[in-house]
Design a protein around this motif. Structure first.
Motif, PDB file in Angstrom:
ATOM      1  N   SER A   1       0.960  -1.188  -0.004  1.00  0.00           N
ATOM      2  CA  SER A   1       0.110  -0.022   0.077  1.00  0.00           C
ATOM      3  C   SER A   1       0.823   1.193  -0.007  1.00  0.00           C
ATOM      4  N   VAL A   2       1.946   1.251   0.862  1.00  0.00           N
ATOM      5  CA  VAL A   2       3.144   2.329   0.849  1.00  0.00           C
ATOM      6  C   VAL A   2       3.386   2.616  -0.610  1.00  0.00           C
ATOM      7  N   LEU A   3       3.993   1.604  -1.187  1.00  0.00           N
ATOM      8  CA  LEU A   3       4.548   1.747  -2.498  1.00  0.00           C
ATOM      9  C   LEU A   3       3.604   2.006  -3.418  1.00  0.00           C
ATOM     10  N   LEU A   4       2.260   1.751  -3.688  1.00  0.00           N
ATOM     11  CA  LEU A   4       1.270   2.086  -4.228  1.00  0.00           C
ATOM     12  C   LEU A   4       1.045   3.424  -4.060  1.00  0.00           C
ATOM     13  N   PHE A   5       1.093   4.117  -3.091  1.00  0.00           N
ATOM     14  CA  PHE A   5       0.671   5.413  -2.560  1.00  0.00           C
ATOM     15  C   PHE A   5       1.858   6.450  -2.967  1.00  0.00           C
ATOM     16  N   ASP A   6       3.037   5.880  -2.960  1.00  0.00           N
ATOM     17  CA  ASP A   6       4.084   6.691  -3.245  1.00  0.00           C
ATOM     18  C   ASP A   6       4.005   6.995  -4.862  1.00  0.00           C
ATOM     19  N   GLN A   7       3.898   5.830  -5.565  1.00  0.00           N
ATOM     20  CA  GLN A   7       3.615   6.051  -6.986  1.00  0.00           C
ATOM     21  C   GLN A   7       2.501   7.060  -7.539  1.00  0.00           C
ATOM     22  N   PHE A   8       1.407   6.781  -6.393  1.00  0.00           N
ATOM     23  CA  PHE A   8       0.418   7.657  -6.675  1.00  0.00           C
ATOM     24  C   PHE A   8       0.452   9.290  -6.620  1.00  0.00           C
ATOM     25  N   ARG A   9       1.343   9.439  -5.498  1.00  0.00           N
ATOM     26  CA  ARG A   9       1.708  10.674  -5.323  1.00  0.00           C
ATOM     27  C   ARG A   9       2.543  11.441  -6.193  1.00  0.00           C
TER      28      ARG A   9
END
Length: 503
Positions: A217-225
């Motif tokens: 989830s954290v990796l996906l959110f970093d990419q999302f940002r």
């Protein structure tokens, strides 16, 4: 939906993540008629309060008259009702008043309070609870968005859709809330309306992917940002990180009157120190500030605003004592005691009151009861003793040794108390000699007045300059007086008409 392929993933060994955001988009885009202007996206376990639809229709009818271009997402606070309350057959709350009764009875709590308090932190449930309950929906306050806030809101249907890359991840709803803020939408918390969930959420009930520290989830959110920054290049908005969420506690009230409760009015009138809301400030990995740190920061800010010294102990017990003794109520009481102690000089023997002010008549002075004056003075001395010992306790012995006026204050209090006791028990009103405690009374005022202490410090720092100036003035006077005596000597010519010696 005819192009969708159904695959059964009900086996316990199947670890395929649930496509929650994709299904949210399908529900929003595929089933929303073109006539619908506003949408409310809820999870399957969240229930709306009764008659919510009609209340929202009435609310938006009023809002349209004020806001022509509505770019606001109205947040509806969500709660959890204890499962035992439901099993007992207790009626669900029909309005805010009934909800608060269950809340006070610990049968209800804010959503995700046990799982992720910061996920609903900006809803500011305590402020919502303290606001008066009314029959109509009103905007309450406007928080500045910061992740991981994931509120339930109603807003225009053109808000950004959910990112389908997030499935059953912790940031699934957070990503959409974050993008909505970056797209220019503001969040406003509504009063007198709420949602609820049956049963308290527990971490054991959630899959591992629902936790905030899930790596995927954290990796996906970093990419999302990163994608978000590229998509909204021209925006000046910036959402706060999770570490900065404590700073966003100061939400801005929207035309909301101050709390109308009698308790708050009485506190404000008497000048009690305001309580620090630490219900959602917990000492775990999800919060960067502990309650003691927040209390310490609050005390230091209050010291700065009130121009008070910050050299005091910072443990929780002493900080609370320091806040109380620095509160407006204690300051007013101290001022009253100071004025009373100093004004005793007008009533004590010899009294300043007489029947006439003409000294030729030798007026009779009005004598006030001795014991009443002694009791009043004793009360002031007791207060001064409590005041100085509380100050010593908060500051510490090492710091007290560097405080000249506190030491003098302590000595004068001890001496005045001893003399007062001797006068009351042994001498009574028969003694009319010198009472030194009367001479020392101005010390109480000097120690309690920062301006007077600064004045004495300035005199002490410039004492040599002052003495030199006065000495120089005296030398000038003597010099010019001597010069005048030499320049204009006394004449021996006698004036017979005026019978005087003139020069």
């Amino acid at each position: 939906c005819q192009h969708l392929t159904y695959i059964n993933h009900t086996e316990e060994t199947d670890s395929t993540p649930y496509p929650s955001n994709l299904l949210r988009n399908i529900a929003r885009l595929g089933t929303t008629p073109s006539t619908v202007q506003y949408i409310l996206t809820l999870d399957i376990d969240i229930f709306p309060v009764s008659d919510l639809f009609h209340h929202l229709v009435s609310f938006y009818t009023q809002i349209k008259l004020i806001e022509e271009f509505n770019r606001t997402l109205y947040v509806i606070p969500a709660f959890e009702i204890h499962i035992d309350t439901v099993k007992r057959g207790t009626l669900l709350p029909q309005n805010k008043r009934e909800l608060i009764l269950l809340w006070n009875d610990n049968q209800l709590q804010p959503l995700q309070a046990d799982v992720c308090p910061t996920c609903q932190f900006l809803t500011n449930y305590q402020a919502w609870k303290q606001e008066a309950s009314e029959d109509k929906i009103v905007p309450l306050f406007r928080p500045h968005y910061s992740q991981p806030w994931q509120p339930y809101y109603i807003g225009p249907k053109d808000v950004p859709t959910f990112d389908a890359r997030f499935k059953s991840h912790a940031h699934a709803r957070i990503s959409q809330c974050c993008e909505s803020f970056m797209a220019g939408y503001d969040y406003v918390v509504l009063n007198n309306v709420y949602l609820y969930r049956l049963g308290f959420l527990d971490k054991s009930q959630l899959p591992a992917t629902e936790f905030m520290d899930d790596d995927t989830s954290v990796l996906l959110f970093d990419q999302f940002r990163e994608d978000l920054a590229k998509h909204y290049l021209n925006t000046t908005r910036k959402y706060m990180e999770r570490e900065e969420i404590i700073n966003s506690i100061d939400t801005h009230l929207i035309n909301a009157p101050p709390s109308r409760t009698i308790k708050n009015r009485l506190k404000n009138f008497l000048g009690f120190p305001k309580s620090i809301n630490s219900e959602y400030i917990i000492d775990d990995e999800q919060c960067s500030w502990s309650s003691n740190t927040l209390l310490c920061a609050t005390v230091f800010l209050e010291d700065a605003v009130n121009y008070q010294c910050i050299t005091h102990k910072i443990t929780e017990k002493y900080l609370l004592i320091h806040r109380w003794f620095s509160s407006p109520m204690i300051k007013k009481i101290h001022q009253i005691m100071l004025i009373t102690n100093l004004c005793l000089a007008f009533f004590e023997r010899p009294s300043s009151f007489s029947e006439t002010s003409d000294v030729r008549d030798k007026p009779h002075r009005i004598n006030f009861p001795f014991f009443i004056l002694m009791i009043v003075e004793g009360v002031t001395l007791v207060w001064f003793s409590i005041y100085i010992f509380a100050k010593i306790m908060c500051v510490g012995i090492k710091q007290i040794q560097r405080r000249f006026w506190i030491i003098i204050f302590l000595i004068v209090v001890i001496y005045s108390s001893c003399e007062w006791f001797v006068m009351l028990v042994f001498l009574n009103q028969l003694y009319h000699g010198i009472r030194l405690r009367r001479i020392f009374r101005p010390v109480f005022m000097i120690e309690s007045s920062p301006l007077m202490k600064k004045a004495f410090q300035a005199l002490n720092a410039n004492s040599l300059t002052i003495i030199a100036s006065i000495s120089l003035a005296l030398i000038h006077i003597l010099f010019f007086a001597a010069m005048a005596m030499f320049l204009f000597p006394r004449s021996d010519v006698y004036d017979h008409k005026k019978k005087s010696i003139f020069t």
